[in-house]
Design a protein around this motif. Structure first.
Motif, PDB file in Angstrom:
ATOM      1  N   ASN A 184      13.848 -27.094 -44.505  1.00  0.00           N
ATOM      2  CA  ASN A 184      14.058 -26.520 -45.704  1.00  0.00           C
ATOM      3  C   ASN A 184      15.535 -25.917 -45.596  1.00  0.00           C
ATOM      4  N   ASP A 185      16.013 -25.475 -46.935  1.00  0.00           N
ATOM      5  CA  ASP A 185      17.247 -24.832 -46.982  1.00  0.00           C
ATOM      6  C   ASP A 185      17.952 -24.053 -46.297  1.00  0.00           C
ATOM      7  N   ASP A 186      17.053 -22.817 -45.889  1.00  0.00           N
ATOM      8  CA  ASP A 186      17.520 -21.906 -44.875  1.00  0.00           C
ATOM      9  C   ASP A 186      17.278 -22.233 -43.438  1.00  0.00           C
ATOM     10  N   TYR A 187      16.735 -23.294 -43.163  1.00  0.00           N
ATOM     11  CA  TYR A 187      16.364 -23.769 -41.831  1.00  0.00           C
ATOM     12  C   TYR A 187      15.246 -23.062 -41.265  1.00  0.00           C
ATOM     13  N   SER A 188      14.349 -22.305 -42.052  1.00  0.00           N
ATOM     14  CA  SER A 188      13.253 -21.454 -41.526  1.00  0.00           C
ATOM     15  C   SER A 188      12.159 -22.257 -41.299  1.00  0.00           C
ATOM     16  N   GLU A 189      12.116 -23.410 -41.872  1.00  0.00           N
ATOM     17  CA  GLU A 189      10.809 -24.198 -41.792  1.00  0.00           C
ATOM     18  C   GLU A 189      11.154 -25.698 -41.504  1.00  0.00           C
ATOM     19  N   SER A 190      10.365 -26.537 -40.856  1.00  0.00           N
ATOM     20  CA  SER A 190      10.812 -27.819 -40.616  1.00  0.00           C
ATOM     21  C   SER A 190       9.354 -28.702 -40.387  1.00  0.00           C
ATOM     22  N   SER A 191       9.328 -29.767 -41.218  1.00  0.00           N
ATOM     23  CA  SER A 191       8.042 -30.587 -41.320  1.00  0.00           C
ATOM     24  C   SER A 191       8.226 -32.194 -41.068  1.00  0.00           C
ATOM     25  N   LEU A 192       7.167 -32.621 -40.243  1.00  0.00           N
ATOM     26  CA  LEU A 192       7.208 -33.850 -40.086  1.00  0.00           C
ATOM     27  C   LEU A 192       6.178 -34.508 -41.074  1.00  0.00           C
ATOM     28  N   LEU A 193       6.634 -35.674 -41.550  1.00  0.00           N
ATOM     29  CA  LEU A 193       5.871 -36.551 -42.781  1.00  0.00           C
ATOM     30  C   LEU A 193       5.709 -37.990 -42.440  1.00  0.00           C
ATOM     31  N   LYS A 194       4.752 -38.349 -42.818  1.00  0.00           N
ATOM     32  CA  LYS A 194       4.299 -39.801 -42.512  1.00  0.00           C
ATOM     33  C   LYS A 194       4.408 -40.417 -44.187  1.00  0.00           C
ATOM     34  N   PHE A 195       5.214 -41.682 -44.403  1.00  0.00           N
ATOM     35  CA  PHE A 195       4.929 -42.121 -45.674  1.00  0.00           C
ATOM     36  C   PHE A 195       4.458 -43.674 -45.401  1.00  0.00           C
ATOM     37  N   ASP A 196       3.482 -44.084 -46.203  1.00  0.00           N
ATOM     38  CA  ASP A 196       2.967 -45.537 -46.204  1.00  0.00           C
ATOM     39  C   ASP A 196       3.964 -46.586 -46.955  1.00  0.00           C
ATOM     40  N   LEU A 197       4.402 -47.348 -46.025  1.00  0.00           N
ATOM     41  CA  LEU A 197       5.309 -48.329 -46.543  1.00  0.00           C
ATOM     42  C   LEU A 197       4.700 -49.662 -47.492  1.00  0.00           C
ATOM     43  N   ILE A 198       3.436 -49.630 -47.409  1.00  0.00           N
ATOM     44  CA  ILE A 198       2.555 -50.672 -48.082  1.00  0.00           C
ATOM     45  C   ILE A 198       2.145 -50.105 -49.556  1.00  0.00           C
ATOM     46  N   ASN A 199       1.509 -48.892 -49.461  1.00  0.00           N
ATOM     47  CA  ASN A 199       1.009 -48.584 -50.657  1.00  0.00           C
ATOM     48  C   ASN A 199       1.855 -47.545 -51.484  1.00  0.00           C
ATOM     49  N   TYR A 200       2.836 -47.006 -50.869  1.00  0.00           N
ATOM     50  CA  TYR A 200       3.818 -45.975 -51.229  1.00  0.00           C
ATOM     51  C   TYR A 200       3.139 -44.582 -51.871  1.00  0.00           C
TER      52      TYR A 200
END
Length: 374
Positions: free
Chosen positions: A236-252
């Motif tokens: 996030n903008d102030d570096y206080s939080e960070s997330s790992l995300l997963k995105f489906d390249l077939i179904n979007y």
């Protein structure tokens, strides 16, 4: 990530403050039990000046990364992830005093680009023999696909050169991006994915050489592709939080948050495992974690049963089978809210003020629909 010739101090700051993408449609908690905890593979420490590592690559069970020591010497190291306590092996080094641009690995070769001399070389992984690939390629980022090395030059154009033939001046323009900070070339099938740092997004070049945007992010980022999924990090903008995300390249589908507390400067996924770098005091550490363990506490968004979107005109949409009134929000794909209000049974939603493209409609801050404004 910065190029290897950047100062060690700047590199360390970059490693500990990597910016990635922000999607606010979904949230999650990062909960990993003891048996699925990250496994430390290796530490690199360089005294008061620190040591910096970059650019994870994986080939079969060998995990590669490049390292700069306190004297700005750069090396490419290999570790075997099947070993319990892997020992690093030096497989290549920079002969140009820190002007190593990028590298790539396949079953047969290690490819290296050198910014100072505008050349790309290949080193045979069995014999150690070194030969030239291109003598006129100023390559900041490289990726091998088929018989070609694809690369980003100083003008942010993407070229390719054939590493099989003997023409050392062979290069072909693939596409002009017309942006800055193009990096992290990665293939999914025959489509070339890249990170566009200036425009805050991950895009791809399809088979027709058209640029298609995939996901947006906040400031800067890193990503990897394994199987049919793209994995990326959101700070996030102030570096206080960070997330790992997963995105489906077939179904979007809407990206899924695998972890809401995940910091890394470089990631690579293979065979249900994620390998990642984090800053560690005056150095860097590389970890391995099971992707299965990162699926805990995922919040999913299910559509309300039987509710469908009907397009009445280009400026209005209507929800069919909606039984009661619902609060709604409309987001773009980067998670930015653009419209909100209340929709009633048999009522319409005015979308005349949003531009053409793909949008996300959420009802009562829970159920999500994707729709296209034509």
């Amino acid at each position: 990530m910065e190029l290897i010739q950047k100062s060690n101090e700047a590199s360390h700051n970059k490693l500990t403050r990597v910016l990635c993408f922000k999607l606010i449609l979904i949230t999650s908690l990062f909960q990993v039990n003891a048996q699925n905890a990250p496994r430390l593979l290796i530490n690199h420490f360089g005294g008061a000046g620190g040591a910096s590592a970059y650019n994870l690559r994986i080939n079969q069970s060998s995990l590669f990364h490049d390292v700069i020591d306190t004297y700005y010497n750069s090396y490419i190291l290999k570790i075997n992830v099947d070993e319990q306590n892997p020992t690093p092996i030096n497989v290549a080094s920079s002969s140009n005093d820190g002007f190593l641009g990028n590298y790539e690995v396949n079953n047969n070769y290690i490819f290296q680009s050198f910014i100072g001399s505008n050349e790309i070389i290949k080193k045979d992984r069995i014999t150690g023999n070194i030969s030239n690939v291109c003598l006129s390629c100023e390559a900041k980022w490289i990726r091998q696909h088929g018989d070609y090395i694809y690369y980003v030059n100083e003008n942010e154009d993407i070229y390719r050169t054939n590493f099989i033939d003997s023409d050392l001046n062979d290069k072909e323009l693939v596409v002009n991006i017309a942006s800055s900070g193009i990096k992290l070339l990665t293939f999914y099938g025959d489509e070339l994915f890249f990170l566009d740092n200036a425009n805050k997004k991950i895009s791809k070049i399809n088979a027709s050489n058209n640029i298609v945007d995939i996901v947006s992010f906040t400031n800067n980022g890193t990503f990897t592709i394994d199987g049919d999924f793209l994995y990326y990090i959101d700070i996030n903008d102030d570096y206080s939080e960070s997330s790992l995300l997963k995105f489906d390249l077939i179904n979007y589908d809407t990206p899924i948050v695998l972890s809401s507390d995940f910091w890394s400067s470089s990631i690579v996924a293979k065979d249900d495992y994620l390998y990642y770098m984090v800053g560690a005091g005056t150095g860097i550490s590389i970890y391995e974690i099971s992707l299965e363990s990162l699926t805990l506490s995922i919040e999913t968004h299910n559509n309300i049963s039987d509710v469908q979107i009907e397009y009445t005109t280009t400026n209005y949409i209507k929800l069919i089978n909606l039984k009661t009134s619902k609060d709604y929000l409309i987001y773009d794909l980067s998670g930015r809210e653009v419209l909100s209000g209340i929709v009633f049974p048999d009522g319409k939603i005015d979308i005349s003020k949003i531009s053409s493209g793909l949008w996300v409609l959420k009802l009562d801050n829970s159920s999500a629909f994707k729709f296209i404004k034509k």
